[in-house]
Enzyme design. Structure first.
Site, short mmCIF file in Angstrom:
data_model
loop_
_atom_site.label_atom_id
_atom_site.label_comp_id
_atom_site.label_asym_id
_atom_site.label_seq_id
_atom_site.Cartn_x
_atom_site.Cartn_y
_atom_site.Cartn_z
N ASN A 153 -3.70 7.16 3.80
CA ASN A 153 -3.73 5.76 4.18
C ASN A 153 -4.50 4.97 3.14
OD1 ASN A 153 -6.65 5.75 5.08
ND2 ASN A 153 -5.78 7.28 6.49
N LYS A 163 6.33 6.04 4.88
CA LYS A 163 5.35 5.06 4.41
C LYS A 163 5.49 3.80 5.26
CE LYS A 163 4.07 2.43 0.28
NZ LYS A 163 4.42 2.15 -1.13
N GLY A 189 -1.33 0.37 4.07
CA GLY A 189 -0.77 0.92 5.29
C GLY A 189 -1.06 2.40 5.42
N ILE A 205 -0.88 11.68 6.60
CA ILE A 205 -1.25 12.43 5.39
C ILE A 205 -1.91 11.53 4.36
CG2 ILE A 205 0.47 14.25 5.67
CD1 ILE A 205 2.24 12.79 3.64
N ASP A 208 3.07 1.26 -12.58
CA ASP A 208 1.92 2.04 -12.10
C ASP A 208 2.13 3.53 -12.34
OD1 ASP A 208 -0.60 2.42 -11.07
OD2 ASP A 208 0.04 2.40 -8.98
#
Length: 483
Positions: free
Chosen positions: A127, A148, A131, A125, A244
């Protein structure tokens, strides 16, 4: 990308590779000045991806099927074992929906205990440079999860894993399990974080309204922002700074309006006196002290970012859409005016002699549309302060009058559903700033004696963790990246 899958859009991250984990598969993060990454639609193009820095996964390593806990590294402190590859060779992603993959995984929270976990319906779903993120379904419960998968440096503990294992809050995406798998190359090791799946992001919800030339209903703005501030109050009380905060990293269930903060790939336990990298956080949401190169910043950088998210939801577009690191500061100055020498000193003392063009602040009432609630503007102005210590704390933001409607009995979502759990404060949360509790706990949930009423309602105070749940503990000493 995240529990909700890839979203695209949003500003580029820092110049080094960034893991924009869940909500957005990163395009190339801009180098140097941090130019916008990728080219997908939405304000600013796609955000860059950032490799999860820091330390490698601690404790018992759970191997893939048959490897046993610890694999070749052994159990206990021996480190993770590689196990077999994930997804296994021969599984055609998205096609072999009935095929079951079994791994030996470690529980995400609590004591380190390994167990077999079986998945079906594995598909990619999202990338990025960090990763890949897969969606899968737990075979036993049929629950959807996001996995993940990140390349792991065996020399380090993985900081994201260490932080996620200690976090437990209704507004933070939950780590269900983690396991290690081998790669195609010799000695290649991957860490797989199995996370609860949440279908949408605030970024995509806001973009939906923008494309339809509509303004997101103000009640949704209140519900989303309140839950964001509550999640920040919790992680900051644990000594963790997210670093973030942006709409792409805020997962939401569009039906219930539950919000969960995700992507702790940039997060760090901040320790007073220890330096941190300043080139962190996606550009549109970077606090000015980061642009000034500060390395001794505090968790108030998250509060600035949250203020940018609030302003973006009110405006329908980013409030500070800088094209580069320097231009980002220009965009901020155009709204807040030129910082005073004292404000610059508070952000980074090394810049006090730097000459800035003198620009007057733009009135906040002219920054936003005329129909914007005054309380929303007042909250925004209290978050977007140059001086880090002058910004509201996350709990002070929760107690702001902008959110009073949420504390009124009978308030419902625009879809006529009840509000998500907003007041199920733990004892730990109520101990952060006790002076605010009289505002944070709605009158209808207080007993005559002034304490919180304990009821089966999801809106009432329910859990009482032990004091140990609220200690900010450092990871076991090990070789680690200090950025």
């Amino acid at each position: 990308m995240s529990g909700g899958g890839p979203s695209g859009g949003g500003p580029g991250g820092s110049g080094r590779a960034r893991t924009s984990s869940f909500a957005e598969p990163g395009g190339g993060g801009g180098g140097g000045g941090g130019g916008p990454g990728g080219s997908a639609s939405g304000p600013g193009g796609t955000g860059g991806g950032k490799a999860s820095v820091g330390a490698m996964g601690g404790g018992v390593g759970a191997s893939s099927s048959g490897g046993g806990p610890g694999g070749s590294g052994g159990g206990g402190s021996g480190g993770p074992g590689a196990g077999t590859s994930f997804p296994p060779p021969g599984v055609k992603l998205g096609r072999d929906s009935g095929k079951v993959t079994t791994v030996v995984a470690t529980l995400g929270q609590g004591p380190e205990r390994s167990q077999e976990v079986a998945y079906t319906d594995i598909k990619v779903i999202g990338n990025g440079s960090f990763g890949v993120v897969y969606q899968a379904r737990l075979a036993e419960t049929r629950e959807l999860v996001a996995i993940k998968k990140v390349l792991q440096d065996k020399r380090f503990k993985n900081r994201e894993l260490q932080i996620m294992r200690k976090l437990d809050h209704c507004n933070i995406v939950r780590l269900r399990y983690f396991f290690y798998s081998s790669g195609e190359k010799k000695d290649e090791l991957y860490l797989n974080l199995v996370l609860e799946y949440v279908p949408e992001t605030v970024y995509r919800v806001a973009r939906h309204f923008t494309k339809a030339k509509l303004t997101i209903p103000i009640l949704y703005v209140k519900v989303y922002m309140y839950q964001l501030f509550r999640s920040l109050a919790y992680i900051h009380s644990q000594g963790v700074c997210h670093r973030d905060i942006k709409p792409q990293n805020l997962l939401v269930d569009p039906d219930t309006a539950v919000l969960k903060l995700c992507d702790f790939g940039s997060a760090k336990q901040l320790v007073r006196g220890e330096p941190n990298v300043s080139y962190i956080c996606s550009r549109y949401y970077r606090a000015p002290e980061l642009i000034f190169g500060a390395t001794d910043y505090t968790s108030s950088i998250d509060v600035w970012s949250a203020g940018c998210v609030l302003a973006e939801l009110l405006l329908g577009q980013p409030i500070f859409p800088g094209d580069s690191g320097v231009d980002q500061l220009v965009e901020i100055i155009k709204v807040l005016g030129t910082p005073t020498r004292e404000q610059i000193r508070e952000m980074n003392p090394n810049y006090t002699e730097f000459k800035f063009p003198q620009i007057k602040a733009h009135p906040w009432t002219k920054v936003f549309k005329s129909r914007t609630p005054p309380e929303a503007i007042a909250l925004c102005s209290s978050l977007l302060e140059y001086t880090p210590s002058s910004r509201l704390s996350p709990l002070e933001a929760c107690a702001h009058s902008f959110f009073d409607e949420l504390r009124c009995l009978g308030t419902q979502l625009p879809n006529n559903r009840p509000l998500p759990p907003l007041f199920n404060f733990s004892a730990g949360e109520l101990s952060i700033q006790p002076s605010l509790n009289a505002i944070l706990i709605p009158p209808h949930l207080r007993s005559p004696a002034g304490t919180t009423t304990l009821t089966p309602s999801s809106q009432a105070l329910t859990e009482t963790p032990t004091s140990s749940d609220w200690q900010s503990t450092d990871a076991t000493p090990t070789l680690t990246n200090s950025s």
